[in-house]
Design a protein around this motif. Structure first.
Motif, PDB file in Angstrom:
ATOM      1  N   GLY A  17      34.454  11.147  12.417  1.00 55.11           N
ATOM      2  CA  GLY A  17      34.041  10.192  11.766  1.00 55.11           C
ATOM      3  C   GLY A  17      32.252  10.156  11.344  1.00 55.11           C
ATOM      4  O   GLY A  17      31.986   9.319  10.801  1.00 55.11           O
ATOM      5  N   LYS A  18      32.383  11.510  11.397  1.00 58.11           N
ATOM      6  CA  LYS A  18      30.661  11.648  10.757  1.00 58.11           C
ATOM      7  C   LYS A  18      30.994  12.233  10.172  1.00 58.11           C
ATOM      8  O   LYS A  18      31.158  12.687   9.956  1.00 58.11           O
ATOM      9  CB  LYS A  18      29.678  12.109  12.738  1.00 58.11           C
ATOM     10  CG  LYS A  18      29.342  10.960  12.974  1.00 58.11           C
ATOM     11  CD  LYS A  18      28.635  11.671  14.202  1.00 58.11           C
ATOM     12  CE  LYS A  18      27.601  10.638  15.034  1.00 58.11           C
ATOM     13  NZ  LYS A  18      26.003  10.685  15.480  1.00 58.11           N
ATOM     14  N   GLU A  19      29.623  12.203   8.898  1.00 58.95           N
ATOM     15  CA  GLU A  19      29.694  12.813   7.274  1.00 58.95           C
ATOM     16  C   GLU A  19      28.757  13.974   7.816  1.00 58.95           C
ATOM     17  O   GLU A  19      27.381  13.711   8.920  1.00 58.95           O
ATOM     18  CB  GLU A  19      28.952  12.188   6.553  1.00 58.95           C
ATOM     19  CG  GLU A  19      30.322  11.193   6.364  1.00 58.95           C
ATOM     20  CD  GLU A  19      30.060   9.760   4.935  1.00 58.95           C
ATOM     21  OE1 GLU A  19      29.118  10.277   4.393  1.00 58.95           O
ATOM     22  OE2 GLU A  19      30.671   9.238   4.919  1.00 58.95           O
ATOM     23  N   TYR A  20      29.117  15.364   8.085  1.00 59.85           N
ATOM     24  CA  TYR A  20      27.916  16.452   7.646  1.00 59.85           C
ATOM     25  C   TYR A  20      27.532  17.274   6.538  1.00 59.85           C
ATOM     26  O   TYR A  20      29.098  16.900   5.271  1.00 59.85           O
ATOM     27  CB  TYR A  20      28.091  17.605   8.081  1.00 59.85           C
ATOM     28  CG  TYR A  20      28.262  17.135   9.885  1.00 59.85           C
ATOM     29  CD1 TYR A  20      27.537  16.935  10.522  1.00 59.85           C
ATOM     30  CD2 TYR A  20      29.814  16.386  10.283  1.00 59.85           C
ATOM     31  CE1 TYR A  20      27.484  16.478  11.510  1.00 59.85           C
ATOM     32  CE2 TYR A  20      29.668  15.742  11.461  1.00 59.85           C
ATOM     33  CZ  TYR A  20      28.612  15.820  12.397  1.00 59.85           C
ATOM     34  OH  TYR A  20      28.247  15.263  13.848  1.00 59.85           O
ATOM     35  N   ASP A  21      26.896  17.697   5.704  1.00 59.16           N
ATOM     36  CA  ASP A  21      26.290  19.025   4.313  1.00 59.16           C
ATOM     37  C   ASP A  21      26.965  19.446   5.226  1.00 59.16           C
ATOM     38  O   ASP A  21      26.260  20.048   5.847  1.00 59.16           O
ATOM     39  CB  ASP A  21      25.021  18.315   4.519  1.00 59.16           C
ATOM     40  CG  ASP A  21      24.698  16.825   3.058  1.00 59.16           C
ATOM     41  OD1 ASP A  21      25.711  16.629   2.927  1.00 59.16           O
ATOM     42  OD2 ASP A  21      23.732  16.688   3.929  1.00 59.16           O
ATOM     43  N   VAL A  22      27.714  20.809   4.377  1.00 55.49           N
ATOM     44  CA  VAL A  22      27.764  21.963   4.382  1.00 55.49           C
ATOM     45  C   VAL A  22      28.083  22.633   3.325  1.00 55.49           C
ATOM     46  O   VAL A  22      28.288  21.956   1.686  1.00 55.49           O
ATOM     47  CB  VAL A  22      29.876  21.893   5.151  1.00 55.49           C
ATOM     48  CG1 VAL A  22      29.421  21.261   6.491  1.00 55.49           C
ATOM     49  CG2 VAL A  22      30.501  21.548   4.126  1.00 55.49           C
ATOM     50  N   GLU A  23      28.404  24.096   3.563  1.00 51.32           N
ATOM     51  CA  GLU A  23      28.848  24.935   2.064  1.00 51.32           C
ATOM     52  C   GLU A  23      30.270  25.575   2.204  1.00 51.32           C
ATOM     53  O   GLU A  23      30.461  26.008   3.530  1.00 51.32           O
ATOM     54  CB  GLU A  23      27.232  25.667   1.778  1.00 51.32           C
ATOM     55  CG  GLU A  23      28.430  26.885   0.893  1.00 51.32           C
ATOM     56  CD  GLU A  23      26.884  27.868   0.530  1.00 51.32           C
ATOM     57  OE1 GLU A  23      26.755  28.861  -0.950  1.00 51.32           O
ATOM     58  OE2 GLU A  23      25.805  27.656   0.603  1.00 51.32           O
ATOM     59  N   LYS A  54      29.316  16.523   0.693  1.00 49.19           N
ATOM     60  CA  LYS A  54      29.529  16.412   2.739  1.00 49.19           C
ATOM     61  C   LYS A  54      30.974  15.583   2.895  1.00 49.19           C
ATOM     62  O   LYS A  54      31.925  15.689   2.018  1.00 49.19           O
ATOM     63  CB  LYS A  54      28.565  14.481   2.170  1.00 49.19           C
ATOM     64  CG  LYS A  54      28.767  14.324   3.119  1.00 49.19           C
ATOM     65  CD  LYS A  54      28.165  12.704   3.153  1.00 49.19           C
ATOM     66  CE  LYS A  54      26.847  13.493   2.644  1.00 49.19           C
ATOM     67  NZ  LYS A  54      25.582  13.221   3.804  1.00 49.19           N
ATOM     68  N   VAL A  55      31.214  16.383   4.053  1.00 47.04           N
ATOM     69  CA  VAL A  55      32.310  16.239   4.427  1.00 47.04           C
ATOM     70  C   VAL A  55      32.655  15.108   5.807  1.00 47.04           C
ATOM     71  O   VAL A  55      31.609  15.247   6.767  1.00 47.04           O
ATOM     72  CB  VAL A  55      33.048  17.005   4.895  1.00 47.04           C
ATOM     73  CG1 VAL A  55      33.757  18.233   3.448  1.00 47.04           C
ATOM     74  CG2 VAL A  55      32.079  17.874   6.236  1.00 47.04           C
ATOM     75  N   LYS A  56      33.308  13.931   5.724  1.00 48.64           N
ATOM     76  CA  LYS A  56      33.558  13.045   6.992  1.00 48.64           C
ATOM     77  C   LYS A  56      34.569  14.124   8.162  1.00 48.64           C
ATOM     78  O   LYS A  56      35.829  14.097   7.440  1.00 48.64           O
ATOM     79  CB  LYS A  56      34.152  12.463   6.630  1.00 48.64           C
ATOM     80  CG  LYS A  56      34.491  10.725   7.636  1.00 48.64           C
ATOM     81  CD  LYS A  56      34.783   9.832   7.018  1.00 48.64           C
ATOM     82  CE  LYS A  56      35.044   9.110   8.341  1.00 48.64           C
ATOM     83  NZ  LYS A  56      35.664   7.239   7.479  1.00 48.64           N
ATOM     84  N   ILE A  57      34.384  14.344   8.855  1.00 52.39           N
ATOM     85  CA  ILE A  57      34.839  15.407  10.321  1.00 52.39           C
ATOM     86  C   ILE A  57      35.994  14.281  10.512  1.00 52.39           C
ATOM     87  O   ILE A  57      36.326  12.802  11.275  1.00 52.39           O
ATOM     88  CB  ILE A  57      34.172  15.565  11.715  1.00 52.39           C
ATOM     89  CG1 ILE A  57      33.434  16.183  10.846  1.00 52.39           C
ATOM     90  CG2 ILE A  57      35.143  16.235  12.286  1.00 52.39           C
ATOM     91  CD1 ILE A  57      33.344  17.803  10.012  1.00 52.39           C
ATOM     92  N   GLU A  58      37.649  14.397  10.309  1.00 50.77           N
ATOM     93  CA  GLU A  58      38.522  13.933  10.646  1.00 50.77           C
ATOM     94  C   GLU A  58      39.154  14.064  12.120  1.00 50.77           C
ATOM     95  O   GLU A  58      39.338  12.836  12.991  1.00 50.77           O
ATOM     96  CB  GLU A  58      39.835  13.780   9.607  1.00 50.77           C
ATOM     97  CG  GLU A  58      39.450  13.379   7.830  1.00 50.77           C
ATOM     98  CD  GLU A  58      40.778  13.851   7.124  1.00 50.77           C
ATOM     99  OE1 GLU A  58      41.482  15.078   7.351  1.00 50.77           O
ATOM    100  OE2 GLU A  58      40.516  13.498   6.272  1.00 50.77           O
ATOM    101  N   ALA A  65      37.274  21.975  13.696  1.00 49.91           N
ATOM    102  CA  ALA A  65      37.085  20.491  13.181  1.00 49.91           C
ATOM    103  C   ALA A  65      37.774  20.650  11.644  1.00 49.91           C
ATOM    104  O   ALA A  65      38.225  21.363  10.699  1.00 49.91           O
ATOM    105  CB  ALA A  65      35.864  20.323  12.769  1.00 49.91           C
ATOM    106  N   THR A  66      38.356  19.311  11.516  1.00 50.24           N
ATOM    107  CA  THR A  66      38.854  19.258   9.547  1.00 50.24           C
ATOM    108  C   THR A  66      38.625  18.533   9.318  1.00 50.24           C
ATOM    109  O   THR A  66      37.749  17.314   9.986  1.00 50.24           O
ATOM    110  CB  THR A  66      40.620  19.421   9.435  1.00 50.24           C
ATOM    111  OG1 THR A  66      40.734  17.902  10.539  1.00 50.24           O
ATOM    112  CG2 THR A  66      41.617  20.333  10.409  1.00 50.24           C
ATOM    113  N   GLY A  67      38.374  18.165   8.252  1.00 44.90           N
ATOM    114  CA  GLY A  67      37.595  17.209   7.896  1.00 44.90           C
ATOM    115  C   GLY A  67      37.770  17.215   5.751  1.00 44.90           C
ATOM    116  O   GLY A  67      38.485  17.909   5.460  1.00 44.90           O
TER     117      GLY A  67
END
Length: 70
Positions: A17-23, A54-58, A65-67
């Motif tokens: 449910g949280k969002e993270y910046d990724v590459e 930015k991805v939201k973790i599902e 994890a998947t997002g």
């Protein structure tokens, strides 16, 4: 023995449910992007190599994890 995959038996570096910046650095066999946070694999739906997003973790599993891109 972890065989270099990281020891993620304890707390994970991401939360559902949280969002993270990724590459996105790789593409999975199923075509999703692969990003990592502290070595923990995140499958990014619709991600392409080189995407900085930015991805939201599902969902969070024991080894990955998947997002989805936000």
């Amino acid at each position: 023995m972890s065989y270099g995959r990281g020891d993620f038996g304890g707390p994970k570096p991401v939360e559902e449910g949280k969002e993270y910046d990724v590459e996105v650095t790789e593409i999975s066999r199923k075509g999703d992007g692969i990003a990592r946070i502290q070595g923990f694999v995140i499958f990014v739906k619709g991600g392409r190599v080189g995407d900085k997003c930015k991805v939201k973790i599902e969902s969070v599993g024991p080894r990955f994890a998947t997002g989805a891109k936000v």
